[in-house]
Design a protein around this motif. Structure first.
Motif, PDB file in Angstrom:
ATOM      1  N   GLN A 242      10.044   1.972   1.997  1.00  0.00           N
ATOM      2  CA  GLN A 242       8.809   2.600   2.179  1.00  0.00           C
ATOM      3  C   GLN A 242       8.218   3.131   0.890  1.00  0.00           C
ATOM      4  O   GLN A 242       8.915   3.744   0.026  1.00  0.00           O
ATOM      5  CB  GLN A 242       8.807   3.716   3.191  1.00  0.00           C
ATOM      6  CG  GLN A 242       7.364   4.414   3.479  1.00  0.00           C
ATOM      7  CD  GLN A 242       7.516   5.264   4.469  1.00  0.00           C
ATOM      8  OE1 GLN A 242       8.291   6.194   4.455  1.00  0.00           O
ATOM      9  NE2 GLN A 242       6.475   5.515   5.556  1.00  0.00           N
TER      10      GLN A 242
ATOM     11  N   PRO B  25      -4.236   2.815  -0.157  1.00  0.00           N
ATOM     12  CA  PRO B  25      -4.316   2.543   1.414  1.00  0.00           C
ATOM     13  C   PRO B  25      -5.605   1.372   1.608  1.00  0.00           C
ATOM     14  O   PRO B  25      -5.135   0.732   2.585  1.00  0.00           O
ATOM     15  CB  PRO B  25      -4.283   3.724   1.966  1.00  0.00           C
ATOM     16  CG  PRO B  25      -3.761   4.661   0.948  1.00  0.00           C
ATOM     17  CD  PRO B  25      -4.202   4.122  -0.358  1.00  0.00           C
TER      18      PRO B  25
ATOM     19  N   ARG C 149       0.962  -1.082  -0.106  1.00  0.00           N
ATOM     20  CA  ARG C 149      -0.088  -0.064   0.167  1.00  0.00           C
ATOM     21  C   ARG C 149       0.934   1.276   0.077  1.00  0.00           C
ATOM     22  O   ARG C 149       2.123   1.411   0.659  1.00  0.00           O
ATOM     23  CB  ARG C 149      -0.922  -0.020   1.285  1.00  0.00           C
ATOM     24  CG  ARG C 149      -1.899  -1.121   1.314  1.00  0.00           C
ATOM     25  CD  ARG C 149      -2.764  -1.109   2.751  1.00  0.00           C
ATOM     26  NE  ARG C 149      -3.344  -2.245   2.994  1.00  0.00           N
ATOM     27  CZ  ARG C 149      -2.805  -3.122   3.898  1.00  0.00           C
ATOM     28  NH1 ARG C 149      -1.814  -2.941   4.272  1.00  0.00           N
ATOM     29  NH2 ARG C 149      -3.471  -4.357   3.938  1.00  0.00           N
TER      30      ARG C 149
ATOM     31  N   ASP D 234       3.306   2.276   2.875  1.00  0.00           N
ATOM     32  CA  ASP D 234       3.584   1.074   3.814  1.00  0.00           C
ATOM     33  C   ASP D 234       4.802   0.683   3.447  1.00  0.00           C
ATOM     34  O   ASP D 234       5.514   1.125   2.535  1.00  0.00           O
ATOM     35  CB  ASP D 234       2.573  -0.224   3.513  1.00  0.00           C
ATOM     36  CG  ASP D 234       1.214  -0.018   4.306  1.00  0.00           C
ATOM     37  OD1 ASP D 234       1.292   1.022   5.093  1.00  0.00           O
ATOM     38  OD2 ASP D 234       0.371  -0.635   4.205  1.00  0.00           O
TER      39      ASP D 234
END
Length: 637
Positions: free
Chosen positions: A138, A174, A62, A65
């Motif tokens: 990330q 998300p 996502r 994430d």
């Protein structure tokens, strides 16, 4: 003096080389940010298969994430890493570095650096041998689409491999539900973790609509398949057009893991002589865009070489959750195949098609996943949801053919075969009851078939193939056999003549062949994208076939018992000897019904309404198609 100066120059050059080597030993140079080449003098990368791999902890992540990225050698064959540079690159724009690394497992061996943005790259800190390493990366919050992790890995100063790549990773929204193991802690273990198996779950009911659906009510022209899918955001395929001044921006999306999705500008609602734009998913996960010209009912059907490729510019693309998406601009005025396409001043039918295969490298395959056109030409600056072309003729065609071959033909054949000695002495319109109803039913079959055939010719504008599905071929053979049956019956020889047996056999063979092919053609129609029938329709048809065959077997045994053809449990006479033109030998008086006639009438009373119910059920599926989404909702799937 000259020798001393010369040695000074040599010493100075050696010092520079040492400093240059030391700089590489402590990490990749800044010049390697884009091409990932270590600048080891004139040494070129190895051309063999690299002894290193990159493994990710998930194939989806996502926005925002964290994902674990492991670089090392395959399990069981550890090869130490001397130096490396590792980055995440966009699939569609391989020079674009995305995301950032959070930390490194061993600061003395590796460190983070910045190429395009903060900490978007990780590299070595020393040239000493290193085992497999896992880093935390990330995902960006402003990007959706495919990424791959790419590295150059050096085993020694003179031996390194370029373009060591991970499998495709999708950056998703998300609210996407991903079932996977949590990120593993960073480690310097010797073996990379195994790939993680994902389990897809339904998205929450409150999920945000895909970007292509946003604005369909107030600033875009949108057209999707099936009908009424746009408000729900669940179209199999959709095209949207946004106009700002003289800039025309198109969006395309198709679900169900398509190989391509395409839209066309057409002067009518039929495929052929149209300017098309194809959004194609390549085998390497990247997406390309092409223009093409379509041809009506003739090879090659679509050809890219007949259309200029510079009239469109790809802006965005992605493959997320099995959905292929493209956003592109098209020139306001373009000339394709000698025709001028003026988007601002002309109206066009929008077409949307999608398929799961390519014919070859330059041609899309048959539109197995989606195919539809708007009902009328539209100005592309129109705002709102466009209506699809009417499917009335298509639905009438299917309904007429089902009524003919599941209904009237099945009953007519049954009466002719098993009820000649039933209702003896009773007539309708001067003909025996069985023959009168047989003729009525077969004439109805003929009329329904001819009408259905004419309707489909009008719908498709002539002969049309259906890809790899032989529905059209079996259908035309069925129509031909059906058409000649009443002509042959009109010229049938009188009973007792020499040619009568030939007529009996030909009439029987043609009739039964038409019936079998007609039912097979209906089976094939279930797999036609245009029909939009649910896959479980085949179970209804299979149940019909089983019931039809069982009733024929029971009635055949009844006829054999009635005529005394079974003794000691064995059939001792040819059940279809009447086909030879012989007179039926019975023990009863001519004006009385054969034995077991009441039982036959009972079976007919069971057979007829059930056959009618089968036909009605299939006609309802055709008339109400598509109903797969409604069925899935009811069944809770």
């Amino acid at each position: 003096m000259l020798p001393r100066k010369r040695s000074t120059y040599v010493l100075f050059a050696v010092i520079l080389l040492i400093r240059y080597s030391e700089q590489h030993g402590s990490g990749a140079p800044s010049a390697a940010c884009i091409d990932q080449l270590p600048r080891h003098s004139t040494i070129q990368p190895q051309s063999t298969i690299p002894p290193y791999i990159i493994v990710t902890s998930s194939s989806q992540v996502r926005q925002g994430d964290v994902l674990n990225i492991t670089i090392g050698s395959p399990a069981g064959a550890p090869v130490p890493i001397g130096g490396f540079i590792l980055q995440a690159r966009q699939i569609q724009n391989p020079d674009a570095i995305v995301g950032r690394f959070l930390k490194v497992p061993d600061p003395e061996a590796t460190h983070l650096t910045s190429c395009s943005s903060t900490n978007d790259t990780v590299t070595h800190s020393s040239p000493e041998d290193k085992p497999a390493m896992t880093f935390q990366w990330q995902a960006p919050t402003d990007f959706l689409g495919g990424v791959e992790f790419r590295a150059t890995v050096a085993q020694t100063y003179s031996m390194f491999w370029k373009n060591v790549e991970s499998p495709l990773v999708e950056v998703v929204t998300p609210d996407t539900v991903i079932t996977t193991t949590p990120p593993l802690p960073t480690t310097t273990g010797a073996a990379p973790p195994p790939p993680v198996i994902l389990e897809s779950k339904p998205k929450p009911a409150t999920q945000k609509l895909d970007v292509i659906y946003q604005g369909c009510d107030d600033n875009k022209l949108c057209f999707g398949i099936p009908d009424n899918c746009i408000p729900k955001g669940n179209c199999d395929a959709i095209v949207a057009v946004f106009v700002a001044g003289d800039i025309y921006t198109f969006e395309l999306q198709a679900a169900k893991n398509p190989k391509y999705v395409s839209t066309g500008l057409s002067m009518d609602n039929k495929m052929g002589d149209d300017s098309a734009v194809e959004c194609v998913r390549n085998d390497n996960g990247r997406v390309s865009i092409f223009t093409s010209w379509t041809y009506p009912k003739e090879e090659p059907y679509v050809r890219r070489s007949d259309s200029p490729q510079d009239i469109v510019q790809l802006l965005e693309s992605s493959v997320i959750d099995g959905k292929l998406y493209c956003k592109f601009r098209r020139d306001t005025v373009s000339v394709v195949k000698g025709q001028t396409f003026d988007l601002a001043n002309n109206k066009y039918n929008l077409m949307i098609v999608a398929g799961d295969s390519m014919k070859d490298a330059d041609r899309v395959g048959f539109h197995t996943l989606a195919y539809q056109s708007t009902g009328e030409p539209l100005a592309l600056s129109t705002v709102g949801t466009a209506a699809a072309s009417s499917k009335l003729l298509l639905k009438l065609h299917g309904s007429f053919m089902i009524a003919a071959w599941l209904g009237t033909a099945s009953l007519g054949i049954l009466l002719a075969r098993y009820f000649r000695q039933v209702w003896v002495g009773k007539q309708l319109g001067g003909k025996d009851i069985w023959f009168a109803y047989h003729r009525i039913l077969m004439v109805a079959t003929w009329l329904l078939t001819v009408c259905g055939f004419i309707l489909i010719l009008i719908e498709v504008g002539g002969w049309s193939t259906t890809g790899d599905n032989p529905h059209a071929i079996t259908g035309i053979v069925t129509v031909v056999l059906c058409f000649i049956q009443p002509i042959g019956a009109y010229f049938r020889p009188h009973p007792g003549t020499k040619k009568r047996p030939c007529f009996n056999w030909l009439h029987w063979l043609a009739g039964n062949a038409a019936h079998i092919l007609g039912i097979a053609t209906i089976f094939l129609a279930v797999y036609l994208q245009k029909a939009e029938l649910p896959p479980w329709s085949v179970y209804i048809l299979a149940a019909f076939v089983v019931f039809h065959v069982v009733m024929h077997l029971v009635l055949s045994l009844t006829v054999c018992v009635s005529d005394g053809r079974i003794s000691n449990g064995r059939v001792n006479a040819f059940p279809m000897k009447d086909m030879l033109g012989q007179t039926r030998q019975t023990t009863q008086i001519d004006n009385t019904d054969s034995s077991y006639s009441s039982f036959r009438k009972l079976l007919l009373g069971i057979y007829a309404p059930i056959i009618v119910l089968f036909a009605i059920a299939m006609i309802c599926l055709v008339a109400l198609a598509p109903i797969a989404d409604t069925y899935n909702t009811i069944m809770g799937s």
